[in-house]
Design a protein around this motif. Structure first.
Motif, short mmCIF file in Angstrom:
data_model
loop_
_atom_site.label_atom_id
_atom_site.label_comp_id
_atom_site.label_asym_id
_atom_site.label_seq_id
_atom_site.Cartn_x
_atom_site.Cartn_y
_atom_site.Cartn_z
N UNK A 608 1.05 -1.19 -0.02
CA UNK A 608 -0.06 -0.11 -0.07
C UNK A 608 0.89 1.43 -0.01
N UNK A 609 0.29 2.29 -0.53
CA UNK A 609 1.01 3.67 -0.38
C UNK A 609 1.18 3.86 1.09
N UNK A 610 2.41 4.54 1.42
CA UNK A 610 2.65 5.24 2.90
C UNK A 610 2.93 6.55 2.53
N UNK A 611 2.70 7.15 3.79
CA UNK A 611 3.18 8.51 3.65
C UNK A 611 4.35 8.77 4.93
N UNK A 612 5.62 9.04 4.71
CA UNK A 612 6.59 9.30 5.82
C UNK A 612 6.61 10.63 5.74
N UNK A 613 6.37 11.00 7.32
CA UNK A 613 6.24 12.32 7.78
C UNK A 613 7.17 12.71 8.79
N UNK A 633 23.80 5.87 8.91
CA UNK A 633 22.31 5.40 8.42
C UNK A 633 21.91 6.25 7.36
N UNK A 634 21.26 5.58 6.17
CA UNK A 634 20.39 6.06 5.32
C UNK A 634 19.23 5.45 4.89
N UNK A 635 18.12 6.11 4.79
CA UNK A 635 16.88 5.47 4.18
C UNK A 635 16.54 5.75 2.94
N UNK A 636 16.57 4.81 2.07
CA UNK A 636 16.23 4.64 0.77
C UNK A 636 15.08 4.23 0.13
N UNK A 637 14.47 4.86 -0.81
CA UNK A 637 13.27 4.01 -1.15
C UNK A 637 13.74 3.74 -2.76
N UNK A 638 13.45 2.33 -3.12
CA UNK A 638 13.45 1.92 -4.54
C UNK A 638 12.18 1.91 -5.05
N UNK A 639 11.96 2.83 -6.05
CA UNK A 639 10.58 3.01 -6.55
C UNK A 639 10.21 1.56 -7.44
N UNK A 640 9.16 1.52 -7.76
CA UNK A 640 8.37 0.59 -8.53
C UNK A 640 9.18 0.26 -9.90
N UNK A 641 9.66 1.41 -10.40
CA UNK A 641 10.41 1.21 -11.53
C UNK A 641 11.74 0.97 -11.73
N UNK A 642 12.23 0.96 -10.25
CA UNK A 642 13.59 0.43 -9.89
C UNK A 642 14.48 1.73 -9.78
N UNK A 681 14.82 15.15 8.35
CA UNK A 681 13.23 15.07 8.14
C UNK A 681 12.94 15.11 6.81
N UNK A 682 11.98 14.34 6.58
CA UNK A 682 11.49 14.02 5.01
C UNK A 682 9.82 13.83 5.15
N UNK A 683 9.20 14.38 4.22
CA UNK A 683 7.85 14.23 3.88
C UNK A 683 7.82 13.65 2.42
N UNK A 684 7.26 12.44 2.30
CA UNK A 684 7.13 12.02 0.77
C UNK A 684 6.12 10.81 0.93
N UNK A 685 5.38 10.78 -0.08
CA UNK A 685 4.56 9.69 -0.35
C UNK A 685 5.37 8.42 -0.99
N UNK A 686 5.41 7.31 -0.33
CA UNK A 686 6.12 6.15 -0.96
C UNK A 686 4.91 5.08 -1.68
N UNK A 687 4.89 5.13 -2.95
CA UNK A 687 4.16 4.55 -3.82
C UNK A 687 4.06 2.87 -3.52
N UNK A 688 3.00 2.39 -3.30
CA UNK A 688 2.97 0.94 -3.16
C UNK A 688 3.74 0.06 -4.56
N UNK A 689 4.07 -1.05 -4.27
CA UNK A 689 5.34 -1.47 -5.29
C UNK A 689 6.58 -1.19 -4.95
N UNK A 690 7.02 -0.17 -3.99
CA UNK A 690 8.19 0.29 -3.67
C UNK A 690 8.80 -0.48 -2.58
N UNK A 691 9.99 -0.37 -2.42
CA UNK A 691 10.89 -0.95 -1.28
C UNK A 691 11.48 -0.10 -0.54
N UNK A 692 11.80 -0.31 0.83
CA UNK A 692 12.49 0.73 1.66
C UNK A 692 13.77 -0.17 1.87
#
Length: 742
Positions: A608-613, A633-642, A681-692
């Motif tokens: 599901x979509x989540x919002x990191x805020x 530590x780094x927190x990274x999103x891998x989007x559905x398209x890679x 601090x970050x605020x971003x919608x993380x689309x479903x199909x992504x990985x953290x």
């Protein structure tokens, strides 16, 4: 203040096929032959650029049009470029020189005018037609070292020696350097002359020397509109970066019917005093405002504005608050000490030496030295490769830096740093309205949030507004373009901070309505939603969380669930080995370069979509065979398209994690709990199909102090302390808490 390099777009750039073209070997010695052969190449390349609409490629296309003398096309594409890069009037200055050059060339062709006459009239017409608020920003576009483009051209030509071909990338670079040099050489100097005369018609400027209560002398510039006779509110900027920008700060105020004042810090411009960055603002600014408030052009109301060091200065001014100071607008404000500069969570950064040399080696600023990237990269690499003590970093630059050495003696948040800014209960006395701004990728974000949090902690009734969004250190104090680090900004994120600042000043100093943009005390732009979210406090910004467990799972169980079986995995860091990068393999992408000493943990695909805020926190359980370590530590999103997208980061010294004022060494081979706090601090919608992905582990980098774990002063450690590798046991009930907004 800081330069920050992110993992944002490691795979964003597509690989272009480069074509080779034959060139005559005599091309280097024959300008006519060079132009003839390059003209043919550019014509061929021009066809490949016909449908280009994006950023840098569009810029290349514009220069191709000018090179091929298609000046009408160039003018049309310049507007397209402005629309693509930034759809706000402030960026109307983009490619100013190329526009007026093309207009002048058309005049020369169509009316058979002398080019110089046509160029002069084109510059004058363009400048006369500009909106005032746009006009005063034009200097930034024109103040370019034109000779740099000649150097670039010569380097490319030198690389072609004894070759009989050139590839399309080099050919376009050569063409661009020729056009850049030719256009800017013809336009910029004369445009600056026209601009200077135009501004003299609008503003009058006076220079003053202000004596402080302890006998120091500060240089000040005062500017107002010509013909202005009545007293007005004053907008003050305290600036260590003495230079031409001082006039710009003054003009931004004067153009909006304020008196603009810039005062330079001790040792800058005409001051003969010792330059001790950060150390005197808490008293000096009080004396400056005292002087301003007694001038007949001041109506008794003073506001302050500025970013980075200039933002810090405003907080320093509130430590001893002058009655005439009615508001401050600190942007991307440096959190002096352990918050973000010259340390982040008690870890010193090597960049601090470069910055000190920038501001201390001249009455103005040492731009050439600061911008000598190869020099500073070499120095940082030497520090890393040789494994010398961090306190010897300045010796690699050929001399000791007194302030650098002074700072290193204060690795905790002690009285040395706290004397520069409000501290704890002193925030309770700050009762003036405040507007703060910062960005998710601003190197001084932690400082801006520190001041905001401390203000409300000690003054529950504060009138303090925060604006935070997808900006970096520059754009959070000016205005964003359409894209940042490959991220296409939501339309609502394109805030003109300069305008917002002065709308705020109008509200406080001229009794006009509060800016409608400020819906609540905390204003957060949620990337990917095209919305601002507004809250009464930062605590309200997240109402849920997601725990990411530090667990090297060998099965398909979720990283978001705590394992029922307690275990740990080992990590060994040999500080004697001076490798800097290794490959992180992911099932989603081929590889990404990350710092040595880091481990990658990848989540399952989000359903599901989540919002990191907010800022992630955490609790790490570990044991080491030494007395200390620095955690990264780094927190990274891998989007559905890679695609890989950097979200947030943390670096911190374990021995200060519980209390940044007091070092508490770890006990070797004992399980310790290390809290994680003060991440970005970050605020971003993380689309479903992504990985953290969590990249976490031990900091071992040329950009930071290297903590060898002896328990001694880290600045005094060296590779001689690296005989025994660091061994870390990471326990699987460790976790990072990711704040969510539902």
């Amino acid at each position: 203040m800081k330069i920050k390099i992110f993992l944002l777009l490691l795979l964003k750039y597509s690989i272009s096929i480069s074509q080779n073209y034959f060139i005559s070997k005599d091309i280097l010695n024959d300008t006519i032959l060079l132009n003839k052969e390059l003209n043919q190449i550019v014509k061929n390349e021009y066809l490949g650029f016909k449908k280009i609409k994006k950023g840098d490629s569009l810029k290349t296309k514009i220069k191709q049009e000018i090179y091929l003398e298609n000046f009408s096309n160039a003018i049309f594409l310049i507007q397209s470029y402005r629309n693509e890069i930034a759809n706000n009037n402030w960026e109307g200055n983009l490619l100013f020189s190329f526009e007026v050059f093309s207009i002048a060339k058309l005049k020369e062709i169509n009316k058979k005018n002398d080019f110089n006459i046509a160029l002069n009239s084109s510059i004058e017409e363009k400048i006369n037609s500009m909106d005032e608020t746009l006009l005063i920003e034009l200097n930034k576009e024109l103040e370019i070292n034109v000779d740099d483009y000649k150097i670039t051209k010569n380097k490319i030509l030198e690389s072609l020696k004894n070759k009989d071909s050139i590839n399309s990338i080099s050919a376009n670079s050569l063409m661009e350097s020729i056009i850049d040099f030719n256009v800017l050489l013809n336009v910029n100097y004369r445009a600056l002359g026209f601009l200077e005369n135009k501004l003299k018609e609008k503003f009058s400027t006076q220079n003053f020397e202000i004596k402080t209560s302890d006998g120091a002398t500060l240089s000040a510039i005062v500017m107002k509109r010509n013909g202005q006779k009545k007293s007005l509110p004053v907008i003050l900027t305290n600036n260590i970066y003495a230079g031409d920008k001082d006039l710009l700060f003054c003009m931004r105020a004067a153009i909006r019917d304020y008196i603009g004042v810039v005062v330079n810090t001790r040792g800058k411009r005409n001051s003969t005093d010792i330059n001790d960055p950060f150390e005197h603002e808490n008293n000096d600014i009080y004396d400056v405002i005292e002087w301003i408030s007694k001038q007949d052009w001041c109506n008794g109301k003073v506001g302050m504005v500025g970013g980075s060091y200039l933002g810090f200065s405003q907080w320093a001014a509130t430590k001893k608050l002058h009655p005439a100071l009615k508001t401050i607008v600190p942007q991307v404000a440096v959190g002096i000490g352990t918050m973000d500069y010259p340390m982040t969570n008690n870890v010193f950064m090597s960049y601090s030496l470069r910055w000190l040399e920038y501001v201390m080696n001249s009455k103005f600023i040492n731009k050439d030295d600061f911008n000598n990237i190869s020099k500073w990269s070499k120095l940082e690499k030497q520090y890393y490769d040789l494994g010398i003590k961090f306190k010897s970093l300045d010796s690699l630059n050929g001399k000791k830096n007194i302030i650098f050495q002074r700072w290193l003696k204060h690795p905790s948040q002690d009285d040395f740093w706290n004397d520069m800014i409000p501290y704890e209960k002193e925030f309770a006395k700050i009762n003036i309205p405040i507007l703060s701004s910062t960005g998710y990728w601003d190197g001084d974000q932690r400082g801006a949030l520190f001041y905001f949090n401390q203000h409300y902690k000690y003054n529950k009734n504060a009138e303090h507004y925060l604006v935070i969004g997808p900006y970096n250190h520059k754009t959070a104090q000016s205005f964003p373009n359409n894209e940042l680090y490959g991220l296409k900004l939501d339309s609502v994120a394109k805030v003109n901070f300069i305008k917002l600042n002065y709308d705020w000043f109008d509200y406080i100093l001229k009794n006009k309505p509060k800016p409608k943009f400020l819906k609540n005390k905390v204003n957060i732009q949620v990337v990917g939603t095209n919305q601002w979210k507004n809250f009464k406090s930062l605590d309200e910004a997240s109402n849920n969380s997601l725990r990411f467990y530090i667990d090297k799972k060998n099965d398909s169980s979720s990283v978001f669930k705590k394992s029922s079986i307690k275990s740990f995995f080992k990590q060994t860091i040999d500080f004697k080995i001076r490798d800097e990068k290794k490959k992180y393999y992911s099932t989603s992408i081929d590889s990404t370069s990350i710092g040595v000493g880091r481990i990658a943990l990848e989540s399952e695909i989000l359903e599901n979509d989540i919002i990191i805020n907010g800022s992630f926190t955490g609790n790490l359980k570990l044991s080491i065979n030494k007395k200390d370590l620095d955690i990264a530590i780094d927190l990274i999103q891998i989007k559905p398209n890679g695609e890989v997208f950097y979200l947030s980061d943390y670096i911190g010294r374990a021995s200060y994690a519980k209390d940044n004022t007091k070092r508490q060494l770890l006990k070797p081979n004992k399980i310790e709990e290390i809290p994680v706090k003060n991440a970005s601090f970050v605020s971003k919608k993380i689309e479903k199909g992504s990985k953290l992905v969590l990249l976490f582990g031990v900091s071992k980098s040329r950009y930071w102090q290297i903590n060898y774990g002896t328990g001694r002063d880290v600045s005094d450690e060296s590779i001689k302390d690296a005989d025994i590798p660091l061994e870390v046991k990471w326990y699987n009930d460790s976790y990072i808490e990711i704040p969510l907004l539902k």
